[in-house]
Design a protein around this motif. Structure first.
Motif, PDB file in Angstrom:
ATOM      1  N   PHE A  85       5.733   2.719  -1.131  1.00  0.00           N
ATOM      2  CA  PHE A  85       5.312   3.813  -0.264  1.00  0.00           C
ATOM      3  C   PHE A  85       5.164   3.298   1.159  1.00  0.00           C
ATOM      4  N   SER A  86       5.330   4.216   2.092  1.00  0.00           N
ATOM      5  CA  SER A  86       5.144   3.925   3.503  1.00  0.00           C
ATOM      6  C   SER A  86       4.114   4.907   4.040  1.00  0.00           C
ATOM      7  N   PRO A 101      13.079   6.312   3.460  1.00  0.00           N
ATOM      8  CA  PRO A 101      12.564   4.991   3.848  1.00  0.00           C
ATOM      9  C   PRO A 101      13.310   4.462   5.064  1.00  0.00           C
ATOM     10  N   VAL A 102      12.608   3.654   5.855  1.00  0.00           N
ATOM     11  CA  VAL A 102      13.273   3.003   6.982  1.00  0.00           C
ATOM     12  C   VAL A 102      14.294   2.012   6.432  1.00  0.00           C
ATOM     13  N   ARG A 103      15.225   1.602   7.281  1.00  0.00           N
ATOM     14  CA  ARG A 103      16.383   0.807   6.838  1.00  0.00           C
ATOM     15  C   ARG A 103      16.002  -0.447   6.046  1.00  0.00           C
ATOM     16  N   VAL A 118       8.078   6.962  -1.223  1.00  0.00           N
ATOM     17  CA  VAL A 118       7.598   8.147  -0.516  1.00  0.00           C
ATOM     18  C   VAL A 118       6.966   7.692   0.799  1.00  0.00           C
ATOM     19  N   THR A 119       7.109   8.541   1.812  1.00  0.00           N
ATOM     20  CA  THR A 119       6.443   8.296   3.085  1.00  0.00           C
ATOM     21  C   THR A 119       5.310   9.301   3.224  1.00  0.00           C
ATOM     22  N   PHE A 120       4.093   8.777   3.371  1.00  0.00           N
ATOM     23  CA  PHE A 120       2.913   9.604   3.578  1.00  0.00           C
ATOM     24  C   PHE A 120       2.578   9.630   5.063  1.00  0.00           C
ATOM     25  N   GLY A 121       1.870  10.666   5.461  1.00  0.00           N
ATOM     26  CA  GLY A 121       1.379  10.723   6.831  1.00  0.00           C
ATOM     27  C   GLY A 121       0.453   9.556   7.104  1.00  0.00           C
ATOM     28  N   GLY A 122       0.354   9.182   8.349  1.00  0.00           N
ATOM     29  CA  GLY A 122      -0.484   8.051   8.729  1.00  0.00           C
ATOM     30  C   GLY A 122      -1.821   8.476   9.292  1.00  0.00           C
TER      31      GLY A 122
END
Length: 165
Positions: A85-86, A101-103, A118-122
């Motif tokens: 996760f990011s 996802p970033v590269r 998954v990318t979550f809000g920061g």
């Protein structure tokens, strides 16, 4: 059933750690044994049956501790189920759509056959460390954009996968 899970993370100001703890709590509630630790503090991946790795996003890159953890443990990670996760967008975009996802994370996912990302809000709030963080806060673009309901639902999917394996 995979029953010992590591949830590890790279963070600068602690918001990614809070996401990791929320994921660990969901996994524990399903009967799994879970440890949540900063990526720089993990010395032995071999004792875990599954791993969740998270990293805060900074200038389009995962936190250095998360990157180093994956690089240092790539052989062992390739032998077990892994999720990534990011956390990072300081706006509502992560709640509005799926963010890829970033590269660098995508490359690691491919190499390790990562199950999901998954990318979550920061979150960036007053008191955050770093010159760039201060600039962002002074410009009025900080805030907490994490959605813990979404985080818990994603962790529930991991728990299902591990308990029904």
């Amino acid at each position: 059933m995979n029953d010992t899970v590591l949830v590890t993370y790279g963070t600068t100001n602690g918001s990614t750690a809070e996401i990791a703890e929320a994921i660990a709590d969901v996994l524990r509630k399903t009967g799994l044994t879970v440890e949540a630790k900063p990526a720089r503090a993990v010395t032995n991946v071999a004792r875990y049956d599954a791993v969740v790795v998270g990293g805060g996003l900074y200038a389009g890159r995962w936190h250095k501790d998360a990157r180093r953890f994956v690089r240092r443990n790539r052989v062992l990670l390739a032998e077990r189920p892994v999720w990534f996760f990011s956390s990072g967008p300081l706006d509502a975009s992560a709640s509005e759509r799926s963010i890829p996802p970033v590269r660098g994370v995508q490359r690691a996912m491919t190499r390790l056959d990562v199950r999901d990302h998954v990318t979550f809000g920061g979150c960036l709030e007053d008191g955050a460390k770093g010159w760039v963080a201060g600039m962002i806060l002074r410009s009025g673009k900080g805030g907490d954009f994490r959605d813990f309901g979404v985080i818990q639902a994603w962790a529930g999917g991991i728990a299902d996968a591990l308990t029904h394996a």
